[in-house]
Every structure is written in C-alpha cells, then in structure tokens.
Design an enzyme around this catalytic site. Structure first.
Site, PDB file in Angstrom:
ATOM      1  N   GLY A  37       0.536  -1.104  -0.045  1.00  0.00           N
ATOM      2  CA  GLY A  37      -0.073   0.030   0.045  1.00  0.00           C
ATOM      3  C   GLY A  37       0.738   1.269   0.187  1.00  0.00           C
ATOM      4  CB  CYS A  38       0.291   4.753  -1.148  1.00  0.00           C
ATOM      5  SG  CYS A  38      -1.512   4.897  -0.629  1.00  0.00           S
ATOM      6  CE1 TYR A  39      -1.532   8.445   4.045  1.00  0.00           C
ATOM      7  CE2 TYR A  39      -3.342   6.747   3.514  1.00  0.00           C
ATOM      8  CZ  TYR A  39      -3.037   8.119   3.623  1.00  0.00           C
ATOM      9  OH  TYR A  39      -3.768   9.301   3.436  1.00  0.00           O
ATOM     10  N   PRO A  40       1.763   2.566   3.751  1.00  0.00           N
ATOM     11  CG  PRO A  40       0.477   0.359   4.260  1.00  0.00           C
ATOM     12  CD  PRO A  40       0.246   1.531   3.334  1.00  0.00           C
ATOM     13  CB  THR A  41       5.332   2.274   0.388  1.00  0.00           C
ATOM     14  OG1 THR A  41       4.743   1.281  -0.375  1.00  0.00           O
ATOM     15  CG2 THR A  41       6.569   2.811  -0.353  1.00  0.00           C
TER      16      THR A  41
END
Length: 346
Positions: A153-157
């Site tokens: 995911g974008c936030y987790p990256t």
C-alpha cells in the site's frame, strides 16, 4: 530481451500510470489491456493523454480471457479491487504467468489476518503463503524468484521505509509509534464518492476512515515487526489533502534511550539506503512537490528534546500513485526479470 506485459483493470489511476511508464520502458512492451466492463473501453477515451501514444489494437481493451493473456504476456499487473484480484490471480498463475497485484489481496500471509484487516473474507487462501511482499528496500532478496508479488500500500510504503532502519539499528522503540499521514485525493481511486466531489473536498483538510483500525495500520505493523524481529505497534491516522497526488507522513517514535543522537539517526538511514536507487535521505524537510511524478521516497529525521522527553520525528514523502502503486509495481517487475531496477522509472 523484450518483456511482454498485460494490465487487467487499466482504467483506474494506477492503470493509467502503468501504461504511461510501460510505454517508456526500454525493455518491456505493453501487449494486452483487459477490462471487466460490459462495454469494453478504448483507453484513449478514458485517458486522452494517451492519444498518439498507443495504436488502435492496443488501445481497445479486451475481455479478461486467461488463455489470450497467457499467449500475449509474460507478466500481468492486476490493477483491480482486492476481491476481483482474488478471482483473477489464481487462473493467471495456473497459466504460468507472473503476477504483480496492486490491491491489498495478497499482502497478508493468512486469510485470518486479511479478514482482520479488511473486514471480509479471502477467497484465495491457497496463494497467500506464496505471495512475496514487494517492498524492494526491505525485501529485495525474495522478489526475483516470486511468481506473485503483493505490491504494498502507499501509506505502508512510506512508513516502512522511514521507520525500519531506526528499528534495525536499535535506535527507536518498536511500541507506541504514531503516524500522521496525509494523501492527495487520487489515493481514494477514480470512483465517484460524495466526499471526493470537488466542492466538498477543495480547501478542506480532514482525518478519515477507521481511526486505529485502518487496514494499512495492520500492514505497517506487519512490515515493522519483520524489520524489528519482534512485535511492533503503531497508531496510524490518515488525512485527506486537497491536492491531486502525494503523501507526507510525520512519524513520532520514542528513542531506546535519551542518549541517541541525531547523527546516529541519519547514519542509520544512510546505511540502510546507500545503495537504494529510489530512497533519498534529505537534510531538509521533504515536500510532496519534490516527489510527485517520481518513484522516489524522500526521508529525513529529527531528534526533538522537550521538557518532558526526547522524541524522534521522521518524515517521508512519496507519490501515492508511483512509489505507492504503479511505479513500485514496475520496480518489482524489473527485479523479477533481472532488468535494470530503474528502467522505465527515471
């Protein structure tokens, strides 16, 4: 070699940027666009920016025909909602194709963990254990041999890239991590929704979703637990920015002791990412303007001493569509097929 690539679900934002970057890729050819729509779209009508860049045959989306895709491609990107990915990934894998899934369908190793994070069941538990979490900066060793990549995911990256070195270098505590994150509106996808309507969203700024229970919180916990080797815990609070693209995360951690220095913090980041082509350790504070339309993640860190305590504050900025989705998917493809990691991305 020329690698043949197909996209299933090309009409979303991630789909468009996969097309855009694959058309520039020196060693890949986009060969098949597959849509589940009843009326199959011409991709140039969906995205007029592609006029003059794709020919008639490619531009006309075709059905999701597993045999036809297998004849036309070596790798398939699934740019679909998670439940659709669970339907289409198994037959594509059975056909011998390598798959990069951009949804959250395969980011957890068990159906139970997936259901806890997303609130609904998983219909392809068989392939969960063999999926490789595709965050190259933390997991590049396992990516080249993968048949199925779970694109993060974008936030987790951004969160994992920012935090992991401070845990692996034993500088920050793995508990009570607080992540305040803000994303541009494209992070919500291309679907229509009242709160994304321009008059509702423009000139506004708000937190959203299930605070303390967002599916990305579980994904971040999983990445940091792997990095630390022990259970990590975060509180993740997402916010919606009135901009098209970009994520900025401000992350608060407790040091392992008050003697941790800012120099040690920077050394940890620089040591972790010295050879990573898409992480830029910055002295100044990251700005989403500097990462939009790139696959870079900009990170920096500060040691802040107050009357009450010493805190560590880490900042990370990415483009939610590129490093947070399509760009990272292509980075993973490059590693899977032993191509230059930056091909099509710089």
């Amino acid at each position: 070699m020329t690698l043949r690539a197909a996209i299933v679900g090309p009409t979303g934002y991630a789909g468009y940027h996969l097309i855009d970057r694959l058309l520039r890729h020196p060693q890949a050819e986009l060969t098949y666009l597959a849509s589940h729509r009843d009326e199959l779209p011409d991709i140039r009508e969906e995205f007029p920016r592609l006029l003059g860049r794709v020919d008639d045959e490619l531009a006309q989306c075709r059905p999701i025909d597993i045999d036809a895709i297998a004849r036309a491609a070596d790798v398939v990107y699934l740019a679909l909602p998670a439940r659709s990915s669970m339907t289409h990934a198994p037959p594509l894998l059975d056909a011998g194709l390598r798959v990069v899934d951009i949804s959250g369908a395969y980011r957890f190793p068990t159906a139970e963990l997936y259901e806890q994070a997303y609130g609904h069941g998983h219909t392809d538990a068989e392939h969960l254990p063999c999926a490789v979490y595709g965050l190259p900066e933390l997991n590049r060793r396992d990516i080249p041999d993968a048949q199925l990549i779970a694109n993060p995911g974008c936030y987790p990256t951004a969160a994992a890239i920012a935090i992991a070195p401070l845990l692996t270098h034993s500088l920050a505590r793995r508990e009570r991590i607080i992540i305040n994150a803000a994303s541009g509106v494209t992070g919500a996808g291309r679907k229509a929704a009242a709160h994304l309507h321009f008059p509702e969203h423009n000139e506004g700024f708000t937190a959203y979703s299930r605070i303390g229970h967002h599916q990305h919180q579980a994904e971040i916990n999983q990445s940091l637990t792997r990095a630390a080797g022990q259970p990590a815990s975060v509180l993740f609070v997402p916010h919606l920015l009135p901009i098209d693209r970009g994520i900025l995360e401000t992350i608060y951690l407790e040091p392992v002791d008050a003697e941790v220095t800012e120099e040690e913090l920077f050394e940890a980041l620089e040591d972790a990412y010295a050879d990573e082509p898409f992480v830029r350790v910055r002295e100044d504070l990251p700005n989403v303007k500097h990462v939009v339309d790139t696959n870079f993640c900009d990170v920096t860190v500060r040691r802040v001493e107050t009357d009450a305590a010493v805190m560590l504050v880490v900042f990370a900025a990415i483009d939610n569509i590129l490093k947070g989705a399509a760009g990272q998917a292509i980075q993973n493809m490059n590693l899977m097929f032993e191509l230059q990691e930056t091909a099509g991305l710089v």
